[in-house]
Scaffold this motif. Structure first.
Motif, short mmCIF file in Angstrom:
data_model
loop_
_atom_site.label_atom_id
_atom_site.label_comp_id
_atom_site.label_asym_id
_atom_site.label_seq_id
_atom_site.Cartn_x
_atom_site.Cartn_y
_atom_site.Cartn_z
N PHE A 198 -2.35 1.59 12.14
CA PHE A 198 -1.85 3.09 11.78
C PHE A 198 -1.80 3.84 13.15
CE2 PHE A 198 -3.04 1.90 7.56
CZ PHE A 198 -1.78 2.46 6.83
N GLU A 199 -2.38 3.17 14.28
CA GLU A 199 -2.15 3.85 15.97
C GLU A 199 -0.95 3.22 16.51
OE1 GLU A 199 -6.02 3.45 17.89
OE2 GLU A 199 -6.55 5.35 17.01
N GLU A 215 6.07 9.63 5.51
CA GLU A 215 5.54 9.32 4.17
C GLU A 215 4.56 10.55 3.87
OE1 GLU A 215 7.05 7.66 1.89
OE2 GLU A 215 8.75 7.35 3.48
N ASN A 216 4.10 11.40 5.02
CA ASN A 216 3.07 12.47 4.74
C ASN A 216 2.03 11.67 4.21
OD1 ASN A 216 1.91 14.94 4.90
ND2 ASN A 216 2.50 15.52 2.65
N LEU A 217 1.67 10.54 4.83
CA LEU A 217 0.38 10.00 4.37
C LEU A 217 -0.89 10.66 4.77
CD1 LEU A 217 0.98 5.95 5.31
CD2 LEU A 217 1.31 7.29 3.12
N LYS A 218 -1.86 10.81 3.80
CA LYS A 218 -3.30 11.40 4.16
C LYS A 218 -4.16 10.39 4.21
CE LYS A 218 -2.17 15.81 1.96
NZ LYS A 218 -1.74 16.24 3.05
N GLN A 222 2.26 5.19 12.90
CA GLN A 222 2.71 6.71 13.15
C GLN A 222 3.62 7.24 12.42
OE1 GLN A 222 0.35 8.90 14.67
NE2 GLN A 222 -0.94 7.16 14.23
N ILE A 223 4.94 6.49 12.38
CA ILE A 223 6.22 6.90 11.83
C ILE A 223 5.97 7.05 10.55
CG2 ILE A 223 7.30 4.83 11.58
CD1 ILE A 223 9.90 6.29 12.60
N LEU A 224 5.45 6.17 9.80
CA LEU A 224 5.04 6.08 8.14
C LEU A 224 4.22 7.53 7.95
CD1 LEU A 224 5.49 2.50 7.44
CD2 LEU A 224 6.89 4.34 6.68
N ILE A 225 3.20 7.40 8.96
CA ILE A 225 2.20 8.58 8.44
C ILE A 225 2.96 10.03 8.37
CG2 ILE A 225 0.39 10.09 9.43
CD1 ILE A 225 -1.05 7.53 10.45
N GLU A 226 3.77 10.04 9.35
CA GLU A 226 4.61 11.34 9.54
C GLU A 226 5.71 11.38 8.33
OE1 GLU A 226 7.92 12.71 12.77
OE2 GLU A 226 5.72 11.95 13.40
N ALA A 258 0.81 -1.24 -0.09
CA ALA A 258 0.00 0.11 -0.01
C ALA A 258 0.84 1.26 0.21
CB ALA A 258 -0.91 0.05 1.21
N ILE A 259 1.95 1.44 0.85
CA ILE A 259 2.87 2.38 0.81
C ILE A 259 3.54 2.64 -0.36
CG2 ILE A 259 4.72 3.54 2.14
CD1 ILE A 259 2.05 3.32 3.63
N GLY A 260 3.89 1.57 -1.04
CA GLY A 260 4.67 1.76 -2.30
C GLY A 260 3.88 2.19 -3.30
N GLN A 261 2.64 1.63 -3.40
CA GLN A 261 1.64 2.10 -4.62
C GLN A 261 1.14 3.43 -4.19
OE1 GLN A 261 -2.01 -0.29 -4.16
NE2 GLN A 261 -2.53 0.38 -6.40
#
Length: 138
Positions: free
Chosen positions: A107-108, A119-122, A113-117, A74-77
């Motif tokens: 994600f919690e 990779e700037n995931l929305k 959390q580190i990847l949200i931050e 998912a992150i790669g895509q």
């Protein structure tokens, strides 16, 4: 055309209930000779600002055997789509739509959390049974 995600329709209905107009199902991207399809394109009129917000939404179910493998995919895509989207549809923001149970279980957690931050995931977090959005994470 790629197969629809298991929770595609639930995410789509949640966006519609939240006041979004679905403009693309899917949103076709092309870079070089490569075709890609983001699950949904949507827009919403922001009356107070007299402007329009546009989003592209990639829906992910995370139902496979390995949660980490699904997360990596998912992150790669997401990263690929975001790069191409910035160049082809610069007025669209890319969101990853996930079920509320996935958000809570992954994600919690610190890895999420580190990847949200970093990779700037929305994220759009939705309840698949009620077909409603429970959280926007910008």
């Amino acid at each position: 055309m790629p197969a629809l995600d298991l929770f595609h329709n639930a995410a789509k209905q949640a966006l519609i209930k939240d006041g979004w107009t679905i403009t693309h199902d899917p949103l076709h991207l092309r870079w070089g000779r490569k075709d890609m399809y983001v699950d949904l394109g949507a827009k919403k009129l922001i009356i107070a600002e007299r402007s329009e917000q546009k989003i592209a939404v990639e829906v992910k179910s995370f139902t496979g055997e390995s949660e980490m493998q699904a997360f990596r995919d998912a992150i790669g895509q997401f990263a690929i789509y975001r790069s191409v989207l910035r160049r082809t549809y610069p007025d669209y923001l890319l969101y990853l739509a996930i079920r509320d149970v996935v958000y809570t279980s992954f994600f919690e957690e610190p890895i999420g959390q580190i990847l949200i931050e970093d990779e700037n995931l929305k994220l759009i977090v939705f309840d698949a049974e009620q077909e409603v959005i429970s959280l926007w994470k910008n």
